[in-house]
Design a protein around this motif. Structure first.
Motif, PDB file in Angstrom:
ATOM      1  N   ALA A 139     -46.424  27.196  11.926  1.00 33.81           N
ATOM      2  CA  ALA A 139     -46.184  28.631  12.069  1.00 33.81           C
ATOM      3  C   ALA A 139     -46.201  29.355  10.726  1.00 33.81           C
ATOM      4  CB  ALA A 139     -44.842  28.860  12.765  1.00 33.81           C
ATOM      5  N   GLY A 140     -46.567  28.637   9.653  1.00 32.91           N
ATOM      6  CA  GLY A 140     -46.554  29.257   8.332  1.00 32.91           C
ATOM      7  C   GLY A 140     -45.163  29.324   7.745  1.00 32.91           C
ATOM      8  N   GLY A 141     -44.325  28.333   8.099  1.00 31.36           N
ATOM      9  CA  GLY A 141     -42.944  28.357   7.655  1.00 31.36           C
ATOM     10  C   GLY A 141     -42.784  28.136   6.166  1.00 31.36           C
ATOM     11  N   GLY A 142     -41.605  28.501   5.674  1.00 33.20           N
ATOM     12  CA  GLY A 142     -41.283  28.358   4.264  1.00 33.20           C
ATOM     13  C   GLY A 142     -40.700  29.636   3.713  1.00 33.20           C
ATOM     14  N   ALA A 143     -39.967  29.500   2.624  1.00 34.72           N
ATOM     15  CA  ALA A 143     -39.348  30.668   1.996  1.00 34.72           C
ATOM     16  C   ALA A 143     -40.382  31.613   1.398  1.00 34.72           C
ATOM     17  CB  ALA A 143     -38.368  30.217   0.913  1.00 34.72           C
ATOM     18  N   LEU A 144     -41.477  31.059   0.857  1.00 27.46           N
ATOM     19  CA  LEU A 144     -42.409  31.882   0.096  1.00 27.46           C
ATOM     20  C   LEU A 144     -43.059  32.969   0.930  1.00 27.46           C
ATOM     21  CD1 LEU A 144     -43.834  32.437  -2.575  1.00 27.46           C
ATOM     22  CD2 LEU A 144     -45.560  30.748  -1.930  1.00 27.46           C
ATOM     23  N   THR A 184     -46.297  28.753 -13.494  1.00 29.40           N
ATOM     24  CA  THR A 184     -45.615  27.463 -13.395  1.00 29.40           C
ATOM     25  C   THR A 184     -44.699  27.512 -12.178  1.00 29.40           C
ATOM     26  OG1 THR A 184     -45.624  27.215 -15.799  1.00 29.40           O
ATOM     27  CG2 THR A 184     -44.113  25.805 -14.554  1.00 29.40           C
ATOM     28  N   THR A 185     -44.764  26.478 -11.340  1.00 41.51           N
ATOM     29  CA  THR A 185     -44.030  26.481 -10.075  1.00 41.51           C
ATOM     30  C   THR A 185     -43.081  25.294  -9.996  1.00 41.51           C
ATOM     31  OG1 THR A 185     -45.946  27.470  -8.974  1.00 41.51           O
ATOM     32  CG2 THR A 185     -44.255  26.512  -7.553  1.00 41.51           C
ATOM     33  N   THR A 186     -41.903  25.543  -9.457  1.00 42.20           N
ATOM     34  CA  THR A 186     -40.973  24.474  -9.134  1.00 42.20           C
ATOM     35  C   THR A 186     -40.298  24.818  -7.820  1.00 42.20           C
ATOM     36  OG1 THR A 186     -39.145  23.113 -10.002  1.00 42.20           O
ATOM     37  CG2 THR A 186     -38.987  25.498 -10.337  1.00 42.20           C
ATOM     38  N   GLY A 187     -39.561  23.866  -7.240  1.00 37.11           N
ATOM     39  CA  GLY A 187     -38.881  24.179  -5.986  1.00 37.11           C
ATOM     40  C   GLY A 187     -38.418  22.935  -5.262  1.00 37.11           C
ATOM     41  N   HIS A 188     -38.121  23.135  -3.975  1.00 35.75           N
ATOM     42  CA  HIS A 188     -37.541  22.073  -3.150  1.00 35.75           C
ATOM     43  C   HIS A 188     -38.112  22.187  -1.749  1.00 35.75           C
ATOM     44  CE1 HIS A 188     -34.237  20.345  -0.575  1.00 35.75           C
ATOM     45  NE2 HIS A 188     -34.441  19.363  -1.428  1.00 35.75           N
ATOM     46  N   LEU A 189     -38.419  21.050  -1.138  1.00 32.74           N
ATOM     47  CA  LEU A 189     -38.977  21.035   0.206  1.00 32.74           C
ATOM     48  C   LEU A 189     -37.910  20.695   1.238  1.00 32.74           C
ATOM     49  CD1 LEU A 189     -42.356  19.144  -0.341  1.00 32.74           C
ATOM     50  CD2 LEU A 189     -41.877  21.596  -0.520  1.00 32.74           C
ATOM     51  N   SER A 190     -38.060  21.262   2.421  1.00 31.42           N
ATOM     52  CA  SER A 190     -37.199  20.914   3.546  1.00 31.42           C
ATOM     53  C   SER A 190     -37.682  19.600   4.149  1.00 31.42           C
ATOM     54  CB  SER A 190     -37.251  22.024   4.592  1.00 31.42           C
ATOM     55  OG  SER A 190     -38.454  21.936   5.351  1.00 31.42           O
ATOM     56  N   PRO A 191     -36.926  19.021   5.081  1.00 34.95           N
ATOM     57  CA  PRO A 191     -37.367  17.767   5.717  1.00 34.95           C
ATOM     58  C   PRO A 191     -38.707  17.867   6.440  1.00 34.95           C
ATOM     59  CG  PRO A 191     -35.018  18.059   6.050  1.00 34.95           C
ATOM     60  CD  PRO A 191     -35.516  19.339   5.437  1.00 34.95           C
ATOM     61  N   SER A 233     -41.758  22.134   4.485  1.00 36.26           N
ATOM     62  CA  SER A 233     -41.856  23.550   4.114  1.00 36.26           C
ATOM     63  C   SER A 233     -41.086  23.785   2.819  1.00 36.26           C
ATOM     64  CB  SER A 233     -41.286  24.439   5.228  1.00 36.26           C
ATOM     65  OG  SER A 233     -39.886  24.217   5.369  1.00 36.26           O
ATOM     66  N   ASP A 234     -41.395  24.864   2.135  1.00 39.81           N
ATOM     67  CA  ASP A 234     -40.673  25.188   0.902  1.00 39.81           C
ATOM     68  C   ASP A 234     -39.362  25.888   1.261  1.00 39.81           C
ATOM     69  OD1 ASP A 234     -42.893  27.136   1.618  1.00 39.81           O
ATOM     70  OD2 ASP A 234     -41.668  28.430   0.334  1.00 39.81           O
ATOM     71  N   SER A 235     -38.255  25.237   0.964  1.00 39.75           N
ATOM     72  CA  SER A 235     -36.961  25.872   1.203  1.00 39.75           C
ATOM     73  C   SER A 235     -36.489  26.645  -0.026  1.00 39.75           C
ATOM     74  CB  SER A 235     -35.910  24.837   1.615  1.00 39.75           C
ATOM     75  OG  SER A 235     -35.808  23.817   0.642  1.00 39.75           O
ATOM     76  N   THR A 236     -36.960  26.248  -1.197  1.00 35.53           N
ATOM     77  CA  THR A 236     -36.741  26.997  -2.431  1.00 35.53           C
ATOM     78  C   THR A 236     -38.022  26.938  -3.248  1.00 35.53           C
ATOM     79  OG1 THR A 236     -34.358  26.600  -2.569  1.00 35.53           O
ATOM     80  CG2 THR A 236     -35.475  27.092  -4.617  1.00 35.53           C
ATOM     81  N   LEU A 237     -38.425  28.068  -3.789  1.00 35.30           N
ATOM     82  CA  LEU A 237     -39.612  28.089  -4.634  1.00 35.30           C
ATOM     83  C   LEU A 237     -39.391  29.101  -5.749  1.00 35.30           C
ATOM     84  CD1 LEU A 237     -43.293  27.806  -3.597  1.00 35.30           C
ATOM     85  CD2 LEU A 237     -42.630  29.586  -5.226  1.00 35.30           C
ATOM     86  N   ALA A 238     -39.706  28.674  -6.968  1.00 28.25           N
ATOM     87  CA  ALA A 238     -39.578  29.549  -8.130  1.00 28.25           C
ATOM     88  C   ALA A 238     -40.858  29.486  -8.943  1.00 28.25           C
ATOM     89  CB  ALA A 238     -38.387  29.140  -8.993  1.00 28.25           C
ATOM     90  N   MET A 239     -41.309  30.641  -9.359  1.00 27.66           N
ATOM     91  CA  MET A 239     -42.494  30.728 -10.204  1.00 27.66           C
ATOM     92  C   MET A 239     -42.150  31.442 -11.503  1.00 27.66           C
ATOM     93  SD  MET A 239     -45.588  31.838  -7.605  1.00 27.66           S
ATOM     94  CE  MET A 239     -44.678  32.985  -6.552  1.00 27.66           C
ATOM     95  N   GLN A 240     -42.698  30.955 -12.603  1.00 20.07           N
ATOM     96  CA  GLN A 240     -42.710  31.743 -13.833  1.00 20.07           C
ATOM     97  C   GLN A 240     -44.137  32.186 -14.070  1.00 20.07           C
ATOM     98  OE1 GLN A 240     -40.204  31.336 -17.158  1.00 20.07           O
ATOM     99  NE2 GLN A 240     -41.876  31.423 -18.634  1.00 20.07           N
TER     100      GLN A 240
END
Length: 334
Positions: free
Chosen positions: A177-182, A204-211, A214-221
């Motif tokens: 369904a296009g899930g994820g925080a981003l 530059t990208t970092t973050g955390h994936l859900s089970p 999907s991206d549950s946290t995503l940060a970009m600089q």
């Protein structure tokens, strides 16, 4: 040039989808003195009828194809889930209907490019429903920055976090369904940074994936060749301040809470000290977006100058790259 809507009658909207966002935006459409909700279409006719009755729409359809075939509609608002935007926007465009497509515009830049090309080929108006771009305080902030109120812009930060406990069945965690925080939350942060700094030289990208992946946290600089930068963040793991800050050589400004529908604009400069501007919007806050679509349709414009399609597609491209860096893949990625 697309055909313009006459000024002597309301703009007639069709809502493609009968979910929560369709009802929320639809209420502000119905409240506009220059628009009306003329029809609602959903896969479930009863659901379409319930929303149509609530918004005063005279017609309801049990399929999206019937909705876009309605000859009395001036514009279709695509209000389905992210993964369906591409298909449903094309369905409306190929029926000759102008479209307002809910954010995120599509799942990928390739899909965005296809929708934009189809709109141009069919000579119809097309716009991403990035309502933040039409917010009066956001527009005021842009005017102040462009006018040099805070000097040369050095950095932008934008955070958007809302807590959603993990649920594998929820659309935010469903890759299909296009899930994820981003795409749901971070598209606001990315657009905000783009509005004030434009396209970055590198990301530059970092973050955390859900089970579910999907991206549950995503940060970009975002990095720029002249040493400017942006921090762009989103998360479904926690509620955050949801603020957007622009720092310049002569001051700073901050929009919040939340920056995409700000309650205030706080500006601090060397010359004038700190000033706080406020502006309350009626209804659900989508009135300026409805008014912009009305204006563009009456003027026969192919797109809104406030929401350029080239920028919509470019931001989708940045989000493609960020997802790839983090390892988030949708079926649409191939």
């Amino acid at each position: 040039m697309p055909t313009s809507v006459p000024s002597d009658r309301p703009v007639r909207w069709g809502l493609l989808g009968a979910g929560g966002i369709a009802g929320t935006v639809g209420a502000d459409i119905a409240a506009s003195p220059h628009s009306e909700v003329a029809a609602v279409g959903a896969r479930d006719l009863d659901r379409a009828r319930r929303l149509a009755d609530r918004l005063g729409a005279p017609r309801a359809y049990g399929s999206y194809a019937e909705l876009v075939a309605d000859p009395e509609l001036d514009v279709v608002y695509v209000a389905t889930t992210h993964a369906q935007h591409h298909e449903h926007a094309l369905l409306a465009i190929e029926a000759g209907k102008p479209v307002l497509v809910e954010k995120a515009f599509t799942l990928t830049k390739a899909q965005a490019d296809e929708v934009i090309a189809a709109a141009a080929g069919n000579d119809v108006f097309c716009m991403e429903a990035m309502w933040m771009r039409m917010n009066p305080l956001v527009i005021r902030a842009l005017e102040m920055v462009r006018g040099g109120a805070i000097g040369r812009v050095l950095s932008v930060t934008a955070d958007h976090g809302q807590r959603f406990p993990f649920d594998a069945g929820h659309r935010l965690f469903d890759l299909g369904a296009g899930g994820g925080a981003l795409l749901d939350l971070g598209v606001y942060s990315a657009t905000f940074a783009w509005m004030f700094l434009g396209e970055p030289a590198s990301v530059t990208t970092t973050g955390h994936l859900s089970p579910t992946g999907s991206d549950s946290t995503l940060a970009m600089q975002w990095n720029y060749e002249d040493d400017r930068y942006a921090h762009v963040t989103c998360t479904t793991e926690s509620s955050t301040p949801c603020e957007g800050t622009v720092v310049g050589t002569d001051g700073w400004l901050r929009l919040g809470y939340p920056f995409y529908k700000p309650s205030e604009l706080r500006v601090s400069t060397r010359a004038a000290g700190t000033e706080v501007l406020t502006e309350a919007l009626p209804g659900n806050g989508y009135g300026p977006q409805v008014a912009e679509v009305e204006r563009c349709l009456r003027a026969g414009l192919p797109q809104s100058p406030l929401v350029p399609l080239a920028e919509t597609a470019a931001i989708m491209g940045l989000m493609d790259e960020a997802r790839a860096d983090l390892g988030v893949r949708y079926p649409a990625d191939g």
